[in-house]
Design an enzyme around this catalytic site. Structure first.
Site, PDB file in Angstrom:
ATOM      1  N   ASN A  51     -27.879   6.484  18.533  1.00  0.00           N
ATOM      2  CA  ASN A  51     -27.255   7.403  19.581  1.00  0.00           C
ATOM      3  C   ASN A  51     -26.201   7.925  18.948  1.00  0.00           C
ATOM      4  OD1 ASN A  51     -26.609   9.008  21.408  1.00  0.00           O
ATOM      5  ND2 ASN A  51     -26.453   7.420  23.075  1.00  0.00           N
ATOM      6  N   SER A  75     -24.054  -2.677  21.902  1.00  0.00           N
ATOM      7  CA  SER A  75     -23.343  -3.397  20.713  1.00  0.00           C
ATOM      8  C   SER A  75     -24.439  -3.947  19.858  1.00  0.00           C
ATOM      9  CB  SER A  75     -22.131  -4.448  21.353  1.00  0.00           C
ATOM     10  OG  SER A  75     -21.379  -3.802  21.976  1.00  0.00           O
ATOM     11  N   GLU A 117     -29.883  -0.626  28.788  1.00  0.00           N
ATOM     12  CA  GLU A 117     -28.534  -0.912  28.150  1.00  0.00           C
ATOM     13  C   GLU A 117     -27.238  -1.257  29.242  1.00  0.00           C
ATOM     14  OE1 GLU A 117     -27.946   2.099  24.624  1.00  0.00           O
ATOM     15  OE2 GLU A 117     -27.594   3.360  26.513  1.00  0.00           O
ATOM     16  N   HIS A 125     -28.839   8.546  30.299  1.00  0.00           N
ATOM     17  CA  HIS A 125     -27.831   7.601  29.480  1.00  0.00           C
ATOM     18  C   HIS A 125     -26.696   7.149  30.605  1.00  0.00           C
ATOM     19  CE1 HIS A 125     -24.833   5.745  26.839  1.00  0.00           C
ATOM     20  NE2 HIS A 125     -25.653   5.459  26.059  1.00  0.00           N
ATOM     21  N   GLY A 158     -20.286  -0.226  23.505  1.00  0.00           N
ATOM     22  CA  GLY A 158     -19.290   0.145  22.927  1.00  0.00           C
ATOM     23  C   GLY A 158     -18.034  -1.117  23.043  1.00  0.00           C
ATOM     24  N   GLU A 213     -23.476   7.046  30.198  1.00  0.00           N
ATOM     25  CA  GLU A 213     -22.528   8.145  30.062  1.00  0.00           C
ATOM     26  C   GLU A 213     -22.739   9.374  30.948  1.00  0.00           C
ATOM     27  OE1 GLU A 213     -22.343   7.608  25.917  1.00  0.00           O
ATOM     28  OE2 GLU A 213     -21.513   5.589  26.125  1.00  0.00           O
ATOM     29  N   LYS A 249     -24.155   9.885  19.855  1.00  0.00           N
ATOM     30  CA  LYS A 249     -23.174  10.638  20.929  1.00  0.00           C
ATOM     31  C   LYS A 249     -22.440  11.592  20.678  1.00  0.00           C
ATOM     32  CE  LYS A 249     -23.436   5.822  22.963  1.00  0.00           C
ATOM     33  NZ  LYS A 249     -22.498   4.741  23.440  1.00  0.00           N
TER      34      LYS A 249
HETATM   35  P1  13P Z   1     -23.009   1.006  21.063  1.00  0.00           P
HETATM   36  O1  13P Z   1     -24.262   0.489  20.440  1.00  0.00           O
HETATM   37  O2  13P Z   1     -21.966   1.608  20.454  1.00  0.00           O
HETATM   38  O3  13P Z   1     -22.651  -0.287  22.166  1.00  0.00           O
HETATM   39  O4  13P Z   1     -23.942   1.927  22.126  1.00  0.00           O
HETATM   40  C1  13P Z   1     -24.831   1.814  22.897  1.00  0.00           C
HETATM   41  C2  13P Z   1     -25.470   2.974  23.482  1.00  0.00           C
HETATM   42  O5  13P Z   1     -24.770   3.397  24.291  1.00  0.00           O
HETATM   43  C3  13P Z   1     -26.448   3.527  22.674  1.00  0.00           C
HETATM   44  O6  13P Z   1     -27.078   4.535  23.555  1.00  0.00           O
END
Ligand code: 13P
Length: 246
Positions: A9, A211, A165, A93, A171, A95, A11
């Site tokens: 992803n 992560s 997740e 997601h 992150g 976010e 982002k």
């Molecule tokens: P990270 O792998 O950067 O922690 O992000 C995970 C994520 O949100 C994937 O959609």
């Protein structure tokens, strides 16, 4: 047998020229395996470029609107995605849930619209640190999934990829232990079995995200109920992305 599905992803990262460069190297370096689906979920401006430059890797949108068309400034529709041969979209997601008001009601409409169009929703769920610390993870994820799968038939439910997740692991570098990740992914499968039946639940691909890096991916993927990964940061560099797929 469930396939393994690993999606990077991106982002809100990469320009078209960066994406093109990435895809050239990633396509060259990716060694396909019969039971592995790998790909990237990219911003709307990159979808066409990335799709055009992909042969082995699948390409996913990061979000989609549930209406076919209309006065929804800034949104993209399923017909727009299908027109450029995009068959996957992330939905819900954390976010998007946090910053863009994607409620479970909206997410449910998106899941149903994607399934009706023969597309694959990658449905994200997961709890905050506070919920995790209170020991209420399964209860929280269950409420999300019950709402997100509402009105989805058994035949369609097996086509959904669920990505667990935990928000506290996204992150942050704080990966859930393989035991925690397995426990919740098994919990997700049990929730789907309660909603439908065990045979349906056994077919659903469940990813872990938060992560995931080249040095922990193997241990996470070796868990019986974890069928793949949704990876943010570690999917942005080609070498690290390819190292997730071995
Ligand atoms: P990270 O792998 O950067 O922690 O992000 C995970 C994520 O949100 C994937 O959609």
């Amino acid at each position: 047998m469930r396939k393994q599905v690993i999606i990077g992803n991106w982002k809100m990262f990469k320009t078209n020229s960066e994406a093109k460069k990435f895809m050239k190297l990633a396509e060259k370096g990716f060694k396909t395996k019969p039971d592995l689906i790998a790909g990237v979920a990219v911003s709307a401006t990159l979808l066409d470029t990335v799709k055009t430059n992909s042969k082995k890797l699948v390409v996913s949108a990061q979000n989609v609107h549930f209406e076919q068309s209309g006065a929804y400034t800034g949104e993209i529709s399923i017909p727009m995605l299908k027109d450029i041969n995009i068959n996957y979209s992330l939905v819900g997601h954390s976010e998007r849930r946090e910053y863009f008001n994607d409620t479970d009601e909206v997410i449910n409409k998106k899941v149903k619209a994607l399934l009706a169009a023969n597309m694959t929703p990658v449905l994200c769920c997961g709890e905050s640190l506070e919920t995790f610390e209170k020991g209420k993870t399964i209860e929280f994820v269950k409420a999300q999934l019950v709402a997100d799968f509402a009105g989805v038939s058994k035949e369609d439910a097996v086509k959904v990829i669920v990505a667990y997740e935990p928000i506290w692991a996204i992150g942050t570098g704080k990966v859930a232990t393989p035991e925690i990740a397995q426990n919740v992914c098994k919990g997700v499968r049990d929730i789907i079995a309660d909603l439908y039946d065990q045979a349906t639940a056994d077919q659903v691909v469940i990813q872990y995200g938060g992560s995931v890096k080249p040095d922990n991916v193997k241990q996470i993927l070796s868990q019986p109920d974890i069928d793949g990964a949704l990876v943010g940061g570690a999917s942005l560099e080609v070498d690290s992305f390819l190292a997730l797929l071995v």
